[in-house]
Design a protein around this motif. Structure first.
Motif, PDB file in Angstrom:
ATOM      1  N   UNK A  28       0.829  -1.213   0.000  1.00 50.32           N
ATOM      2  CA  UNK A  28       0.000   0.000   0.000  1.00 50.32           C
ATOM      3  C   UNK A  28       0.859   1.257   0.000  1.00 50.32           C
ATOM      4  N   UNK A  29       2.161   1.097   0.206  1.00 49.12           N
ATOM      5  CA  UNK A  29       3.107   2.213   0.161  1.00 49.12           C
ATOM      6  C   UNK A  29       4.080   1.912  -0.974  1.00 49.12           C
ATOM      7  N   UNK A  30       4.315   2.878  -1.873  1.00 48.52           N
ATOM      8  CA  UNK A  30       5.226   2.623  -2.992  1.00 48.52           C
ATOM      9  C   UNK A  30       6.601   2.166  -2.515  1.00 48.52           C
ATOM     10  N   UNK A  31       7.131   1.145  -3.164  1.00 54.98           N
ATOM     11  CA  UNK A  31       8.423   0.589  -2.781  1.00 54.98           C
ATOM     12  C   UNK A  31       9.571   1.567  -2.892  1.00 54.98           C
ATOM     13  N   UNK A  32       9.462   2.523  -3.809  1.00 53.71           N
ATOM     14  CA  UNK A  32      10.535   3.497  -4.013  1.00 53.71           C
ATOM     15  C   UNK A  32      10.431   4.693  -3.070  1.00 53.71           C
ATOM     16  N   UNK A  33       9.354   4.759  -2.284  1.00 52.16           N
ATOM     17  CA  UNK A  33       9.160   5.907  -1.405  1.00 52.16           C
ATOM     18  C   UNK A  33      10.117   5.840  -0.216  1.00 52.16           C
ATOM     19  N   UNK A  34      10.880   6.893  -0.039  1.00 51.97           N
ATOM     20  CA  UNK A  34      11.744   7.027   1.130  1.00 51.97           C
ATOM     21  C   UNK A  34      11.071   8.000   2.083  1.00 51.97           C
ATOM     22  N   UNK A  35      11.151   7.709   3.370  1.00 53.63           N
ATOM     23  CA  UNK A  35      10.448   8.536   4.347  1.00 53.63           C
ATOM     24  C   UNK A  35      11.195   8.538   5.669  1.00 53.63           C
ATOM     25  N   UNK A  36      10.872   9.523   6.475  1.00 53.49           N
ATOM     26  CA  UNK A  36      11.341   9.563   7.853  1.00 53.49           C
ATOM     27  C   UNK A  36      10.130   9.901   8.714  1.00 53.49           C
ATOM     28  N   UNK A  37      10.171   9.483   9.964  1.00 53.29           N
ATOM     29  CA  UNK A  37       9.036   9.711  10.851  1.00 53.29           C
ATOM     30  C   UNK A  37       9.496  10.352  12.151  1.00 53.29           C
ATOM     31  N   UNK A  38       8.610  11.168  12.697  1.00 49.58           N
ATOM     32  CA  UNK A  38       8.832  11.818  13.989  1.00 49.58           C
ATOM     33  C   UNK A  38       7.528  11.737  14.755  1.00 49.58           C
ATOM     34  N   UNK A  39       7.619  11.389  16.030  1.00 45.43           N
ATOM     35  CA  UNK A  39       6.445  11.364  16.889  1.00 45.43           C
ATOM     36  C   UNK A  39       6.357  12.683  17.633  1.00 45.43           C
ATOM     37  N   UNK A  40       5.184  13.305  17.580  1.00 52.64           N
ATOM     38  CA  UNK A  40       4.910  14.545  18.311  1.00 52.64           C
ATOM     39  C   UNK A  40       3.674  14.300  19.168  1.00 52.64           C
ATOM     40  N   UNK A  41       3.892  13.642  20.309  1.00 56.58           N
ATOM     41  CA  UNK A  41       2.771  13.312  21.183  1.00 56.58           C
ATOM     42  C   UNK A  41       1.875  12.289  20.521  1.00 56.58           C
ATOM     43  N   UNK A  42       0.616  12.665  20.295  1.00 56.50           N
ATOM     44  CA  UNK A  42      -0.346  11.750  19.673  1.00 56.50           C
ATOM     45  C   UNK A  42      -0.358  11.853  18.153  1.00 56.50           C
TER      46      UNK A  42
END
Length: 156
Positions: free
Chosen positions: A74-88
């Motif tokens: 469901x997410x493109x294989x070539x997609x690069x991403x980073x994640x950050x949690x900001x509380x909820x």
């Protein structure tokens, strides 16, 4: 593990050989959502994850299909991403030039990400560096509230 009253009476319910049930243990499971697709169905399906899996690992898992079982990413294989949690809130920043189109495929991706984030306890998801302000009926310029549950509608 969360315990919730099973019924609104003190006596519980007699389930014969199982005995009387007073409460039901509910477990919260982390899951990634992928697309199950065959000739008749297009459905988001929950893929249970190990309790120690991170949200980054879940999003990476969503890039992998299992075509032998009619399960697709469901997410493109070539997609690069980073994640950050900001509380909820989960902030996802797209790190490369993958274009997320205002299409049914883009909408399925957004819905799968929202449900996956929900399974990790997030209430909102903000997707940064996405092309355009809309993907389907989602305004991606603002944080998106995770839904209460998967909408049981066939995805066509």
């Amino acid at each position: 593990m969360l315990k919730q009253p099973f019924f609104n009476n003190q006596e519980g319910i007699d389930f014969g050989q199982f005995g009387t049930i007073h409460e039901l243990a509910l477990t919260k499971t982390k899951a990634a959502y992928k697309l199950y697709s065959d000739e008749q169905n297009n459905l988001l399906v929950e893929v249970p994850l190990d309790e120690y899996t991170t949200i980054e690992e879940a999003l990476a898992e969503m890039q992998i299909g299992e075509e032998d079982y009619n399960v697709f990413p469901t997410v493109p294989g070539k997609m690069e991403f980073s994640v950050v949690t900001r509380g909820e809130q989960l902030d996802i920043s797209l790190d490369n030039e993958v274009v997320i189109e205002d299409s049914r495929t883009g909408t399925i991706m957004i819905e799968a990400i929202l449900m996956t984030a929900k399974s990790f306890g997030y209430d909102f998801v903000k997707i940064n560096n996405i092309s355009g302000d809309r993907v389907g009926y989602y305004d991606v310029s603002e944080p998106l509230r995770v839904p209460d549950a998967v909408n049981p509608i066939m995805l066509h």
